[in-house]
Scaffold this motif. Structure first.
Motif, PDB file in Angstrom:
ATOM      1  N   LYS A  58      -9.281 -73.481   3.630  1.00  0.00           N
ATOM      2  CA  LYS A  58      -8.416 -72.485   2.975  1.00  0.00           C
ATOM      3  C   LYS A  58      -9.099 -71.836   1.780  1.00  0.00           C
ATOM      4  N   PHE A  61     -10.283 -68.261   2.176  1.00  0.00           N
ATOM      5  CA  PHE A  61      -9.321 -67.195   2.445  1.00  0.00           C
ATOM      6  C   PHE A  61      -8.310 -67.015   1.321  1.00  0.00           C
ATOM      7  N   PHE A  62      -7.889 -68.110   0.751  1.00  0.00           N
ATOM      8  CA  PHE A  62      -6.924 -68.116  -0.343  1.00  0.00           C
ATOM      9  C   PHE A  62      -7.660 -68.688  -1.549  1.00  0.00           C
ATOM     10  N   ASP A 105      -1.936 -68.716   8.149  1.00  0.00           N
ATOM     11  CA  ASP A 105      -1.812 -67.411   8.809  1.00  0.00           C
ATOM     12  C   ASP A 105      -0.351 -67.016   8.952  1.00  0.00           C
ATOM     13  N   TYR A 108       0.754 -65.898   5.405  1.00  0.00           N
ATOM     14  CA  TYR A 108       0.105 -64.759   4.764  1.00  0.00           C
ATOM     15  C   TYR A 108      -0.174 -63.569   5.690  1.00  0.00           C
ATOM     16  N   ASP A 114      -0.559 -60.457   3.537  1.00  0.00           N
ATOM     17  CA  ASP A 114      -1.198 -60.472   2.235  1.00  0.00           C
ATOM     18  C   ASP A 114      -2.559 -59.792   2.375  1.00  0.00           C
ATOM     19  N   TYR A 116      -5.178 -59.532   0.540  1.00  0.00           N
ATOM     20  CA  TYR A 116      -6.355 -60.264   0.090  1.00  0.00           C
ATOM     21  C   TYR A 116      -6.749 -61.335   1.110  1.00  0.00           C
ATOM     22  N   TYR A 117      -5.757 -62.057   1.592  1.00  0.00           N
ATOM     23  CA  TYR A 117      -5.995 -63.074   2.620  1.00  0.00           C
ATOM     24  C   TYR A 117      -6.468 -62.416   3.920  1.00  0.00           C
ATOM     25  N   LYS A 118      -5.794 -61.344   4.298  1.00  0.00           N
ATOM     26  CA  LYS A 118      -6.096 -60.667   5.558  1.00  0.00           C
ATOM     27  C   LYS A 118      -7.524 -60.141   5.591  1.00  0.00           C
ATOM     28  N   ARG A 120     -10.166 -61.302   4.300  1.00  0.00           N
ATOM     29  CA  ARG A 120     -11.128 -62.373   4.569  1.00  0.00           C
ATOM     30  C   ARG A 120     -10.935 -62.963   5.965  1.00  0.00           C
ATOM     31  N   ARG A 121      -9.681 -63.117   6.361  1.00  0.00           N
ATOM     32  CA  ARG A 121      -9.413 -63.758   7.661  1.00  0.00           C
ATOM     33  C   ARG A 121      -9.963 -62.914   8.805  1.00  0.00           C
ATOM     34  N   ARG A 247       0.004 -73.743  -0.609  1.00  0.00           N
ATOM     35  CA  ARG A 247      -0.263 -72.310  -0.769  1.00  0.00           C
ATOM     36  C   ARG A 247       0.439 -71.708  -1.972  1.00  0.00           C
TER      37      ARG A 247
END
Length: 367
Positions: A58, A61-62, A105, A108, A114, A116-118, A120-121, A247
């Motif tokens: 995590k 990503f977060f 997932d 976020y 989200d 910011y998360y998206k 990177r994912r 989270r």
């Protein structure tokens, strides 16, 4: 699903070629006892048979700390700081951690993505790998011990290599671009795969029925265990930090000395912190360490109805890395009725009023 075999002698060659798809991260040994996902330059340093990493995936990503936007009050300007992310590969992810990412997932990416998360994912490639459990692992009890999707490639150990499951178009591209490193799966490979999974299932310390664990936790919120264990807890938040599915975050505005410019930052928070339940007016929904301690168990054992799993994935990090020596699994087994408390405290003859801990917390009373 497509299956291929990666011979043992080609393992490190494939890992080296993964660098063509992005920056490579994998588990390496960082001390005598601990492993962690780090950027890899020498693939021979990768640990293929590690137990668990100090931090779960995590962290990629977060982020522990992240700038969300900048603002200028004089110019009345606002600018989001969406990261520009280059593709990257995380190699060697265990099934419990792929489930952890699946849960993140769902939080976020699903209803309100989200940004910011998206960012990177979408740039990540996940390569899973099989593992053998130790005394802290209980993913089998939570049905997160075998991943069915949410990976690009998944490597299952064979005596002479790896049976590889291909789980995405990216996984197909990796295999097709390096097809000479792979072979067809034989009947012997299938038998070896079956035997490894059988031995792995038997290697878990406990084999119990946990479908009712969340309801037992709700019924046993006044169990003497909580008072005993909460006294040990340092309320340091380490269990939340190393958890693959925790989270919670807080936000803070960092303002320049003149008060006209600044930025908003979010950073990891923990339900073990006293400030976590604090709201406007100074009221705290969980004012005591005991109430916060119980809350974390309820949260982790909550059922994710969409995915069909709990929010805990049974990785064992919270126990393995707890500085107070609190055994998360032992406590759950006591509540489930599979284990007795050692040296139980004296209990008065009064029958406890079970199920009222939340009401007490809301009133702010010390429980």
């Amino acid at each position: 699903m497509r299956y291929v075999k990666l011979p043992k002698e080609n393992t490190y060659e494939l890992i080296e070629r993964l660098k063509n798809f992005g920056k490579l991260y994998a588990p390496i040994k960082i001390s005598e006892r601990f492993y962690d996902f780090r950027e890899v330059h020498d693939v021979r340093k990768i640990e293929l048979h590690y137990t668990r990493t100090l931090m779960p995936p995590k962290k990629f990503f977060f982020l522990p700390r992240e700038k969300m936007f900048e603002f200028d009050l004089e110019k009345n300007e606002y600018r989001e700081t969406i990261p520009e992310v280059e593709p990257f590969v995380i190699f060697g992810v265990h099934p419990c951690d792929t489930y952890g990412l699946k849960i993140l997932d769902s939080v976020y990416l699903d209803e309100f993505p989200d940004k910011y998360y998206k960012a990177r994912r979408e740039k990540s490639i996940i390569i899973g790998i099989s593992c053998m459990p130790d005394e802290h692992c209980f993913c089998n009890l939570l049905r997160t011990d075998f991943e069915h999707d949410n990976f690009d490639l998944f490597l299952h150990e064979l005596p002479d290599g790896w049976l590889v499951r291909i789980g995405s178009q990216t996984g197909h591209n990796i295999v097709d671009r390096n097809i000479k490193l792979f072979e067809e799966v034989t009947q012997e490979d299938i038998c070896n795969f079956r035997e490894f999974e059988r031995k792995r299932a038997q290697a878990f310390k406990y084999h119990e029925e946990w479908d009712n664990i969340h309801y037992l936790l709700e019924l046993e919120m006044e169990h003497p265990l909580w008072e005993e264990e909460a006294k040990k807890c340092f309320a340091c938040g380490n269990c939340s930090t190393v958890c693959p599915t925790c989270r919670c975050y807080e936000v803070q505005d960092i303002v320049d000395i003149d008060g006209t410019k600044g930025y908003r930052e979010r950073r990891w928070d923990s339900c073990k912190f006293r400030s976590h339940g604090l709201v406007a007016g100074g009221h705290n929904f969980r004012p005591t360490k005991k109430s916060r301690f119980v809350n974390r168990y309820l949260c982790k054992m909550s059922f994710h109805w969409t995915l069909g799993v709990n929010f805990c994935v049974g990785c064992g990090r919270c126990t393995a890395f707890c500085p107070a020596g609190i055994d998360f699994l032992r406590n759950l087994r006591i509540i489930a009725g599979y284990e007795e408390m050692s040296c139980p405290p004296q209990i008065s003859g009064e029958i406890p009023k079970r199920g009222f801990a939340y009401a007490k917390d809301i009133r702010g009373e010390d429980i």
